[in-house]
Design a protein around this motif. Structure first.
Motif, PDB file in Angstrom:
ATOM      1  N   GLU A   3       5.080 -27.877  40.695  1.00  0.00           N
ATOM      2  CA  GLU A   3       4.214 -27.443  39.583  1.00  0.00           C
ATOM      3  C   GLU A   3       2.774 -27.946  39.718  1.00  0.00           C
ATOM      4  OE1 GLU A   3       5.738 -27.971  35.600  1.00  0.00           O
ATOM      5  OE2 GLU A   3       3.726 -28.177  34.780  1.00  0.00           O
ATOM      6  N   HIS A   6       0.916 -25.705  42.146  1.00  0.00           N
ATOM      7  CA  HIS A   6       0.646 -24.378  41.565  1.00  0.00           C
ATOM      8  C   HIS A   6      -0.544 -24.491  40.611  1.00  0.00           C
ATOM      9  CE1 HIS A   6       3.850 -21.780  42.972  1.00  0.00           C
ATOM     10  NE2 HIS A   6       4.790 -22.649  42.647  1.00  0.00           N
ATOM     11  N   ASN A  30       2.063 -18.998  35.183  1.00  0.00           N
ATOM     12  CA  ASN A  30       2.346 -19.320  36.584  1.00  0.00           C
ATOM     13  C   ASN A  30       3.446 -20.384  36.677  1.00  0.00           C
ATOM     14  OD1 ASN A  30       2.220 -20.972  39.004  1.00  0.00           O
ATOM     15  ND2 ASN A  30       0.411 -19.845  39.614  1.00  0.00           N
ATOM     16  N   VAL A  31       3.241 -21.518  36.032  1.00  0.00           N
ATOM     17  CA  VAL A  31       4.210 -22.621  36.168  1.00  0.00           C
ATOM     18  C   VAL A  31       5.501 -22.328  35.395  1.00  0.00           C
ATOM     19  CG1 VAL A  31       2.418 -24.327  36.652  1.00  0.00           C
ATOM     20  CG2 VAL A  31       3.221 -24.055  34.308  1.00  0.00           C
ATOM     21  N   GLN A  33       7.246 -19.837  35.698  1.00  0.00           N
ATOM     22  CA  GLN A  33       8.173 -19.165  36.617  1.00  0.00           C
ATOM     23  C   GLN A  33       9.178 -20.135  37.230  1.00  0.00           C
ATOM     24  OE1 GLN A  33       7.584 -16.105  35.521  1.00  0.00           O
ATOM     25  NE2 GLN A  33       7.647 -15.200  37.532  1.00  0.00           N
ATOM     26  N   HIS A  46      10.168 -16.366  43.745  1.00  0.00           N
ATOM     27  CA  HIS A  46       9.769 -17.498  44.607  1.00  0.00           C
ATOM     28  C   HIS A  46       9.839 -17.158  46.100  1.00  0.00           C
ATOM     29  CE1 HIS A  46      10.733 -19.527  40.823  1.00  0.00           C
ATOM     30  NE2 HIS A  46      11.936 -18.986  40.911  1.00  0.00           N
ATOM     31  N   HIS A  88       1.981 -17.060  40.981  1.00  0.00           N
ATOM     32  CA  HIS A  88       3.086 -17.963  41.314  1.00  0.00           C
ATOM     33  C   HIS A  88       3.824 -17.476  42.563  1.00  0.00           C
ATOM     34  CE1 HIS A  88       6.233 -20.987  40.368  1.00  0.00           C
ATOM     35  NE2 HIS A  88       6.968 -20.150  41.089  1.00  0.00           N
ATOM     36  N   ASP A  92       4.069 -19.149  46.293  1.00  0.00           N
ATOM     37  CA  ASP A  92       5.367 -19.568  46.835  1.00  0.00           C
ATOM     38  C   ASP A  92       5.665 -18.934  48.195  1.00  0.00           C
ATOM     39  OD1 ASP A  92       6.300 -21.410  45.017  1.00  0.00           O
ATOM     40  OD2 ASP A  92       7.641 -20.044  43.955  1.00  0.00           O
TER      41      ASP A  92
END
Ligand SMILES: [Zn+2]
Length: 204
Positions: A3, A6, A30-31, A33, A46, A88, A92
């Motif tokens: 996190e 990100h 975003n976080v 997710q 992801h 996100h 990833d």
């Protein structure tokens, strides 16, 4: 990616373009997710389990949602949340696939800053894969207390072995730079099709 990273990447890239409250909405989505309920059965969020096709489709869907919402003067918070989800997955991709390894193979002496996040020959490389989630053992590796215990039991193509989620992992620096550059490219791609008024509404 953890996190913290990100958040750092998203903030670093978008801060010059978005008002603080707008940026916070993007970062929250975003976080979000990585919420526990999205860690299972959401490979496309992801880019896990080599879900490249599903991941790309998910990205395209979020991109479409941002643009259509703004063009139809819908709620800007919907467009910001979609962009947060998009960034996100885009970030990833570099932390969970072997894109970095395939880039390094072609550029053994290049500095991490030189990485191109969208080289067509790597995206089309038949060896491009991402970490497999070996359930249920793999889930223990998400917790730092258990990670050292389960790592030796997991195969080398597992998420636990392949990830570049934090600086302890080889290739993290390259993944971080690639994720940063990709976040910027995603912003530019959307901005290009927005009118000045739509851009203004979204970013301020
Ligand atoms: Zn994730």
């Amino acid at each position: 990616m953890k996190e913290k990273y990100h958040r750092a990447i998203t903030e670093e890239v978008l801060r010059p373009f978005f008002a603080p409250a707008a940026l916070e909405e993007i970062i929250r989505a975003n976080v979000g997710q990585d919420a526990l309920r999205y860690q299972f059965g959401h490979d496309h969020f992801h880019y896990d389990n080599s879900a490249f096709r599903a991941g790309d489709a998910y990205l395209a869907e979020q991109r479409r949602q941002v643009i259509e919402t703004l063009q139809q003067t819908g709620p800007v918070s919907v467009a910001r949340a979609a962009f947060g989800r998009l960034t996100h997955s885009a970030q990833d991709f570099y932390a969970h696939s072997n894109y970095i390894t395939l880039w390094r193979e072609r550029n053994p002496d290049a500095a991490p800053e030189q990485i191109d996040p969208l080289l067509p020959e790597i995206l089309a490389d038949a060896r491009l894969v991402s970490g497999r989630i070996y359930a249920p053992l793999e889930y223990f590796s998400f917790f730092s207390l258990f990670a050292p215990l389960v790592l030796p039991l997991l195969p080398r193509d597992s998420h636990a072995w392949m990830n570049k989620d934090d600086p302890s992992r080889p290739g993290f620096q390259e993944a971080y730079v690639a994720a940063r550059k990709r976040t910027r490219l995603e912003l530019e791609e959307i901005r290009r099709v927005l009118s000045p008024a739509q851009w203004q509404a979204w970013s301020k």
